[in-house]
Design a protein around this motif. Structure first.
Motif, PDB file in Angstrom:
ATOM      1  N   TRP A  65     -10.087  17.614 -18.246  1.00 65.03           N
ATOM      2  CA  TRP A  65     -10.450  16.425 -17.470  1.00 65.03           C
ATOM      3  C   TRP A  65      -9.184  15.993 -16.733  1.00 65.03           C
ATOM      4  CZ3 TRP A  65     -15.516  15.072 -17.339  1.00 65.03           C
ATOM      5  CH2 TRP A  65     -15.834  13.936 -16.577  1.00 65.03           C
ATOM      6  N   MET A 111     -16.959   8.734 -19.039  1.00 60.03           N
ATOM      7  CA  MET A 111     -16.038   9.390 -18.149  1.00 60.03           C
ATOM      8  C   MET A 111     -16.782   9.716 -16.861  1.00 60.03           C
ATOM      9  SD  MET A 111     -14.328  11.897 -21.013  1.00 60.03           S
ATOM     10  CE  MET A 111     -12.735  12.148 -20.244  1.00 60.03           C
ATOM     11  N   ALA A 146      -6.376   4.345 -16.775  1.00 57.53           N
ATOM     12  CA  ALA A 146      -7.115   5.500 -17.300  1.00 57.53           C
ATOM     13  C   ALA A 146      -6.140   6.497 -17.921  1.00 57.53           C
ATOM     14  CB  ALA A 146      -7.930   6.150 -16.191  1.00 57.53           C
ATOM     15  N   SER A 196     -12.275   4.932 -13.987  1.00 57.43           N
ATOM     16  CA  SER A 196     -13.067   6.141 -14.158  1.00 57.43           C
ATOM     17  C   SER A 196     -13.288   6.478 -15.631  1.00 57.43           C
ATOM     18  CB  SER A 196     -12.396   7.312 -13.452  1.00 57.43           C
ATOM     19  OG  SER A 196     -11.139   7.586 -14.045  1.00 57.43           O
ATOM     20  N   ILE A 197     -12.534   5.816 -16.496  1.00 53.34           N
ATOM     21  CA  ILE A 197     -12.715   6.025 -17.933  1.00 53.34           C
ATOM     22  C   ILE A 197     -12.780   4.659 -18.585  1.00 53.34           C
ATOM     23  CG2 ILE A 197     -11.676   6.941 -20.041  1.00 53.34           C
ATOM     24  CD1 ILE A 197     -10.323   9.064 -18.285  1.00 53.34           C
TER      25      ILE A 197
END
Length: 154
Positions: A23, A1, A31, A133-134
């Motif tokens: 988060w 992450m 994501a 991003s993930i």
DNA sequence: GCCAACGTTGGC
DNA sequence: GCCAACGTTGGC
């Protein structure tokens, strides 16, 4: 992450109440789908610092609450506000994570890259042009990166 | 600051 | 559905 430490870094998580934080702010559908559909309490993840002087993996987190709507999308005052997200049909999701471990020696991107032809050849963070991003990590990658960090995998 | 890569938007 | 324009990401 991934997170930009200037916005929210691993030290911010370490200082948070119960070392736990949402988060939030993820505004990418791929994501979002992972946050909404795949994260389960107990899952672990690396905490990656991006867009900073020394990008890399700085520690690990544990998911303590699975996917649920991201309230920042409904807050007009919030920088991640999305006027198009209907509270009765939320568009964006978050999970809650708790700091598991802050690495004494972060595994910097430049070190990860040294293994991009070997054990980390499939690590998505190393793939050219990757902006997600993930991204998922295999057990082997998890263990190998702990080895690089001189940490016993948890 | 630069720039490659990618996602999103919107006209057609 | 196509695709150009634009915005964002993120390493360097």
């Amino acid at each position: 992450m991934k997170s930009e430490p200037a916005a929210f870094g691993i030290d911010d998580l370490a200082r948070a109440p119960q070392r736990t934080a949402a988060w939030d702010g993820v505004r990418n559908y791929q994501a979002r789908n992972m946050l909404r559909d795949e994260f389960r309490p107990g899952d672990r993840a690396f905490f990656y610092h991006s867009s900073c002087g020394e990008p890399g993996i700085y520690g690990t987190v544990r998911v303590v609450r699975g996917g649920h709507p991201d309230p920042t999308a409904f807050d007009p005052a919030h920088p991640h506000y999305d006027a198009g997200s209907d509270p009765t049909d939320p568009r964006w999701y978050q999970v809650e994570v708790r700091l598991l471990r802050r690495f004494a020696r972060p595994v910097l991107l430049e070190v990860l890259r040294k293994h991009s032809e070997g054990p980390l050849r499939r690590l998505l963070v190393l793939r050219r042009g990757n902006r997600l991003s993930i991204t998922p990590v295999t057990d082997d990658e998890w263990n190998f990166i702990h080895h690089l960090a001189r940490e016993r995998p948890e």
